[in-house]
Enzyme design. Structure first.
Site, PDB file in Angstrom:
ATOM      1  N   GLY A  13      56.773  52.975  41.467  1.00  7.79           N
ATOM      2  CA  GLY A  13      56.612  52.683  43.013  1.00  7.79           C
ATOM      3  C   GLY A  13      55.548  51.534  43.186  1.00  7.79           C
TER       4      GLY A  13
ATOM      5  CE1 TYR B 252      48.056  59.541  35.700  1.00  8.38           C
ATOM      6  CE2 TYR B 252      46.714  60.486  37.292  1.00  8.38           C
ATOM      7  CZ  TYR B 252      47.576  59.483  36.744  1.00  8.38           C
ATOM      8  OH  TYR B 252      47.584  58.395  37.776  1.00  8.38           O
TER       9      TYR B 252
ATOM     10  N   GLY C 139      52.117  50.515  33.851  1.00  4.60           N
ATOM     11  CA  GLY C 139      53.156  51.452  33.287  1.00  4.60           C
ATOM     12  C   GLY C 139      52.450  52.663  32.588  1.00  4.60           C
TER      13      GLY C 139
ATOM     14  CB  SER D 235      51.995  57.632  37.433  1.00  2.00           C
ATOM     15  OG  SER D 235      53.285  58.507  37.933  1.00  2.00           O
TER      16      SER D 235
ATOM     17  CB  SER E 291      43.894  57.606  37.836  1.00  3.01           C
ATOM     18  OG  SER E 291      44.181  58.595  38.904  1.00  3.01           O
TER      19      SER E 291
ATOM     20  CB  SER F  35      46.330  58.290  47.763  1.00  2.00           C
ATOM     21  OG  SER F  35      45.627  59.301  47.240  1.00  2.00           O
TER      22      SER F  35
ATOM     23  NE  ARG G 289      42.489  63.759  46.510  1.00  4.94           N
ATOM     24  CZ  ARG G 289      43.482  63.101  45.851  1.00  4.94           C
ATOM     25  NH1 ARG G 289      44.438  62.994  46.610  1.00  4.94           N
ATOM     26  NH2 ARG G 289      43.035  62.352  44.905  1.00  4.94           N
TER      27      ARG G 289
HETATM   28  P1  NAI Z   1      55.195  55.374  38.707  1.00  2.18           P
HETATM   29  O1  NAI Z   1      55.250  56.574  37.900  1.00  2.18           O
HETATM   30  O2  NAI Z   1      56.098  55.161  39.899  1.00  2.18           O
HETATM   31  O3  NAI Z   1      55.589  54.174  37.943  1.00  2.18           O
HETATM   32  C1  NAI Z   1      55.040  54.325  36.548  1.00  2.18           C
HETATM   33  C2  NAI Z   1      55.990  53.389  35.513  1.00  2.18           C
HETATM   34  O4  NAI Z   1      55.745  53.530  34.259  1.00  2.18           O
HETATM   35  C3  NAI Z   1      57.565  53.991  35.557  1.00  2.18           C
HETATM   36  O5  NAI Z   1      58.503  52.834  36.241  1.00  2.18           O
HETATM   37  C4  NAI Z   1      57.871  54.305  34.446  1.00  2.18           C
HETATM   38  O6  NAI Z   1      59.142  54.219  34.058  1.00  2.18           O
HETATM   39  C5  NAI Z   1      56.681  53.668  33.403  1.00  2.18           C
HETATM   40  N1  NAI Z   1      56.460  54.435  32.270  1.00  2.18           N
HETATM   41  C6  NAI Z   1      56.444  55.571  32.139  1.00  2.18           C
HETATM   42  N2  NAI Z   1      56.142  55.700  30.879  1.00  2.18           N
HETATM   43  C7  NAI Z   1      56.611  54.805  30.144  1.00  2.18           C
HETATM   44  C8  NAI Z   1      56.840  54.426  28.892  1.00  2.18           C
HETATM   45  N3  NAI Z   1      56.448  55.448  27.632  1.00  2.18           N
HETATM   46  N4  NAI Z   1      57.035  53.109  28.459  1.00  2.18           N
HETATM   47  C9  NAI Z   1      57.131  52.089  29.448  1.00  2.18           C
HETATM   48  N5  NAI Z   1      57.089  52.632  30.996  1.00  2.18           N
HETATM   49  C10 NAI Z   1      56.813  53.744  31.094  1.00  2.18           C
HETATM   50  O7  NAI Z   1      53.597  55.350  39.407  1.00  2.18           O
HETATM   51  P2  NAI Z   1      53.163  54.623  40.382  1.00  2.18           P
HETATM   52  O8  NAI Z   1      52.639  55.395  41.425  1.00  2.18           O
HETATM   53  O9  NAI Z   1      53.889  53.188  40.547  1.00  2.18           O
HETATM   54  O10 NAI Z   1      51.580  54.138  39.716  1.00  2.18           O
HETATM   55  C11 NAI Z   1      51.489  52.923  38.877  1.00  2.18           C
HETATM   56  C12 NAI Z   1      50.389  53.186  37.883  1.00  2.18           C
HETATM   57  O11 NAI Z   1      49.019  53.325  38.789  1.00  2.18           O
HETATM   58  C13 NAI Z   1      50.467  54.292  37.179  1.00  2.18           C
HETATM   59  O12 NAI Z   1      49.712  54.048  35.942  1.00  2.18           O
HETATM   60  C14 NAI Z   1      49.550  55.316  37.801  1.00  2.18           C
HETATM   61  O13 NAI Z   1      49.026  56.207  36.813  1.00  2.18           O
HETATM   62  C15 NAI Z   1      48.547  54.277  38.411  1.00  2.18           C
HETATM   63  N6  NAI Z   1      47.836  55.251  39.772  1.00  2.18           N
HETATM   64  C16 NAI Z   1      48.703  55.127  40.797  1.00  2.18           C
HETATM   65  C17 NAI Z   1      48.404  55.673  42.186  1.00  2.18           C
HETATM   66  C18 NAI Z   1      49.135  55.867  43.312  1.00  2.18           C
HETATM   67  O14 NAI Z   1      48.667  56.493  44.256  1.00  2.18           O
HETATM   68  N7  NAI Z   1      50.403  55.289  43.362  1.00  2.18           N
HETATM   69  C19 NAI Z   1      46.798  56.353  42.159  1.00  2.18           C
HETATM   70  C20 NAI Z   1      46.209  56.317  40.874  1.00  2.18           C
HETATM   71  C21 NAI Z   1      46.678  55.777  39.674  1.00  2.18           C
HETATM   72  C1  15L Z   2      47.293  59.269  40.906  1.00  2.00           C
HETATM   73  O1  15L Z   2      46.674  58.928  40.010  1.00  2.00           O
HETATM   74  C2  15L Z   2      48.856  59.503  41.087  1.00  2.00           C
HETATM   75  O2  15L Z   2      49.301  58.499  40.116  1.00  2.00           O
HETATM   76  C3  15L Z   2      49.440  59.492  42.389  1.00  2.00           C
HETATM   77  O3  15L Z   2      50.687  60.121  42.270  1.00  2.00           O
HETATM   78  C4  15L Z   2      48.454  60.141  43.443  1.00  2.00           C
HETATM   79  O4  15L Z   2      48.687  61.478  43.203  1.00  2.00           O
HETATM   80  C5  15L Z   2      47.057  59.886  43.277  1.00  2.00           C
HETATM   81  O5  15L Z   2      46.698  59.875  42.124  1.00  2.00           O
HETATM   82  C6  15L Z   2      46.205  60.857  44.346  1.00  2.00           C
HETATM   83  O6  15L Z   2      45.168  61.219  43.712  1.00  2.00           O
HETATM   84  O7  15L Z   2      46.740  60.882  45.336  1.00  2.00           O
END
Ligand code: NAI
Ligand code: 15L
Length: 267
Positions: free
Chosen positions: A17, A139, A75, A78, A114, A168, A177
């Site tokens: 995302g 996580y 990556g 998540s 996070s 978020s 929240r």
């Molecule tokens: P997402 O789940 O949409 O994207 C994560 C990407 O990492 C995916 O494309 C997935 O294929 C890749 N991935 C997972 N396992 C893998 C592996 N073993 N090797 C290579 N790639 C792998 O998550 P999003 O929302 O884009 O978040 C990006 C980062 O930000 C994550 O690390 C997440 O934990 C962190 N994050 C996101 C938040 C949010 O509000 N979207 C909030 C807090 C942290």
């Molecule tokens: C995260 O760390 C997650 O990647 C995301 O999916 C949301 O749930 C976010 O925190 C959150 O706390 O809203």
């Protein structure tokens, strides 16, 4: 934002995302953007390179890190979930990434940590980067590992890291929240850009949030990053209150900053 400090930038998690959001925007910050994920990324556009890799595979990670100047590491697994895939993607994956960065002389990393590193603080508390971690699940614990790992690689090898404790990040807040935790996509890009371009980053923990009136996080220890949010969840407040029920104040998910994560998981 046209400051170009880095010629070649690696973006992991580029199919996710936030990866899709930054894929478009980070090209402003570099000459060449190398995109990586374990999932399909489509073909490379102008000034892009595409390299698939599983973060749990040390040799593959070495390949994607070789030749870049800086890394934006999104990556990983998540959300809350079972230990094994989180171990592979977030713990072993982060280790593989920092080992490769050390071998190849990469000097700056922006790490998507996070808010779930500190999810067990109460919603009535304000915390800053000096407060000890209180992970709200496996996580959050894996992200706390990433933060400590990056500190080790800064202290030993001088690799600078910004640990973004992202709240978020979505087009708009999805529940009450998130009025406190929301980070707009524009502010996400501003935050990542500030971390990539500030002259001296060191090892910094910074909460990833927009300029929301209600907040539980204080970024006073990260002023040197120069991040100024320009968006706010405040415009969504009235509609959110009108469209959602009164919260149950006895619910642990309502009491704690991590929300539903504090009672989600494999145990
Ligand atoms: P997402 O789940 O949409 O994207 C994560 C990407 O990492 C995916 O494309 C997935 O294929 C890749 N991935 C997972 N396992 C893998 C592996 N073993 N090797 C290579 N790639 C792998 O998550 P999003 O929302 O884009 O978040 C990006 C980062 O930000 C994550 O690390 C997440 O934990 C962190 N994050 C996101 C938040 C949010 O509000 N979207 C909030 C807090 C942290
Ligand atoms: C995260 O760390 C997650 O990647 C995301 O999916 C949301 O749930 C976010 O925190 C959150 O706390 O809203």
């Amino acid at each position: 934002m046209t400051i170009k400090l880095h010629q070649k930038l690696l973006l992991t998690g580029a199919a996710g995302g936030l990866g899709k959001v930054l894929r478009q925007r980070l090209k402003e910050n570099c000459d060449l953007l190398r995109l990586s994920d374990v999932q399909e990324l489509g073909s490379a556009a102008d000034r892009e390179e595409v390299m698939l890799a599983d973060l749990g595979d040390a040799a593959a990670v070495d390949g994607i890190v070789r030749g870049v100047d800086a890394i934006v590491h999104l990556g990983g697994y998540s959300v809350e979930g079972p230990f094994e895939p989180i171990l592979q993607a977030n713990i072993i994956g982060a280790f593989n990434l920092y080992e490769a960065a050390r071998r190849h002389g990469v000097k700056r990393v922006v790490f998507a940590s996070s808010n779930h590193v500190t999810g067990f603080y109460r919603q009535g508390e304000t915390i800053d980067a000096s407060h000890p971690p209180r992970p709200d699940g496996i996580y959050g614990l894996s992200k706390a590992f990433g933060e400590d790992l990056s500190r080790l690689y800064f202290d030993r090898y001088g690799i600078e890291t910004a640990c973004l404790r992202i709240g978020s990040s979505y087009p708009e807040p999805k529940d009450r929240r998130m009025l406190a935790t929301w980070l707009s996509y524009g502010d996400l890009h501003r935050l990542v850009t500030a971390c990539l371009t500030t002259p001296v980053l060191g090892h910094t923990i910074i909460f990833g949030m927009s300029d929301n009136a209600v907040t539980w996080w204080d970024n006073r220890l990260a002023r040197h990053v120069g991040y100024r949010p320009q968006d706010s969840s405040d415009a969504f407040r009235d509609a959110m209150y009108a469209s959602t029920p009164e919260p149950d104040l006895q619910d642990p998910a309502v009491q704690h900053q991590g929300g539903i994560f504090v009672r989600t998981g494999p145990f």
